[in-house]
Design a protein around this motif. Sequence first.
Motif, short mmCIF file in Angstrom:
data_model
loop_
_atom_site.label_atom_id
_atom_site.label_comp_id
_atom_site.label_asym_id
_atom_site.label_seq_id
_atom_site.Cartn_x
_atom_site.Cartn_y
_atom_site.Cartn_z
N LYS A 28 -9.24 -2.77 -2.34
CA LYS A 28 -8.40 -1.80 -1.63
C LYS A 28 -7.00 -2.38 -1.49
O LYS A 28 -6.82 -3.49 -0.98
N PHE A 29 -6.00 -1.63 -1.94
CA PHE A 29 -4.62 -2.08 -1.91
C PHE A 29 -3.96 -1.67 -0.60
O PHE A 29 -3.98 -0.49 -0.23
N GLU A 30 -3.37 -2.64 0.09
CA GLU A 30 -2.65 -2.35 1.32
C GLU A 30 -1.15 -2.46 1.12
O GLU A 30 -0.40 -2.60 2.09
N CYS A 31 -0.73 -2.45 -0.14
CA CYS A 31 0.69 -2.40 -0.49
C CYS A 31 0.80 -1.78 -1.87
O CYS A 31 -0.20 -1.60 -2.57
N ASP A 32 2.01 -1.43 -2.27
CA ASP A 32 2.25 -0.87 -3.59
C ASP A 32 2.25 -1.98 -4.63
O ASP A 32 2.68 -3.11 -4.37
N SER A 33 1.77 -1.65 -5.83
CA SER A 33 1.73 -2.66 -6.89
C SER A 33 1.60 -1.96 -8.24
O SER A 33 1.50 -0.73 -8.33
N PHE A 34 1.62 -2.76 -9.29
CA PHE A 34 1.24 -2.35 -10.63
C PHE A 34 0.16 -3.31 -11.10
O PHE A 34 0.22 -4.52 -10.81
N ILE A 35 -0.83 -2.79 -11.80
CA ILE A 35 -1.92 -3.64 -12.26
C ILE A 35 -2.14 -3.43 -13.76
O ILE A 35 -1.68 -2.44 -14.34
#
Length: 338
Positions: free
Chosen positions: A66-73
């Motif tokens: 679960k992501f609790e910040c914005d990102s790129f993967i």
Amino acid sequence: MTNIVKVIKSGLSTTIQDLGRTRHQIEGFPESGAMDKFEYQLANLLVNNHKNDASLEFVMTGPTLKFECDSFIALTGGQMHAKLNGQRILKNRAIQVNAGSILECGPMETGNYGYIAFSNGGIVTQPVLDSRSTTLRTQMGGIQGRALIAGDNLPIRDSVIMPSLQSRRIDWDVETSNFIRFVKGPHWQMFSDEARKQFTQQSYRVSEQMDRMGYRLNGTPLPVPSKNLLSEGTVFGNIQITRDGSPIVLLADRQTTGGYPVIGTVIKADWSKLVQMKINKDFHFIEVDMDTAMNALVAHQKILNDNYEKWYQGRYVEPIGPLRRNSIKIERLIKNNL
């Protein structure tokens, strides 16, 4: 907003890895690092990271995060069933992830190892001996030197900027082959003509005795040299022949020294093929010279270099993708208040 990714399910032997402790083997520490260094570097390249930024490596089944910040993967490695917020996503491409999103990585259909890279510098745990890699048997690096468990928090930097987002993809799959190339090892001449001929002519299979330290191979045992050896330093891809005549290919978490004779060393361009080879798949070894090994490595590296150059050159070609942090945040703020 907290810059973490929370582990909901750990997957199978999911660890934090980079390129390893390459300068510390002489001090007695395992090198460790990613098992499939090509797929690991490809994942970082896709999200515009440095090649040595830490990412996740998993075996057969990936984690739920679960992501609790914005990102790129980017996901690379074997073919896997992966979903982002319930929607199927594909590997080998950069994917934008918003805070609150859930990534599920299911079982792998091909290969053994998968990778998840996070943009803006990867996972930022505390380095140990110049590396964030996890070494399970010495409990070093990563998170307390262990595999991930549910409830772990992975520290990352938030990211809303990614040049050439739409073009950051590559048509590539885990290499499969019925042969693995090698160069003669330091003890090649110690083996009899019969043993050398048998080694290159018979088929082998990766046995169930396989882990990050090495793969034991099943095949007809080789005649073993009677001469005793002093322990010598090991390298990734060394093919040791044990006293019962069975080959063991040494890999990322190998011991730093070994006393078994080394009949050959798998060339670097074929490391990925070997590491991703499924149990009980038949293959055989092919001897090559150093020039062939070097040319193969250059060709392998060219795949990464060419794609990096393509994505770099396309950073201002429409569609440009997210480039300006403040404008993106303002746009979201406006949308949320409409």
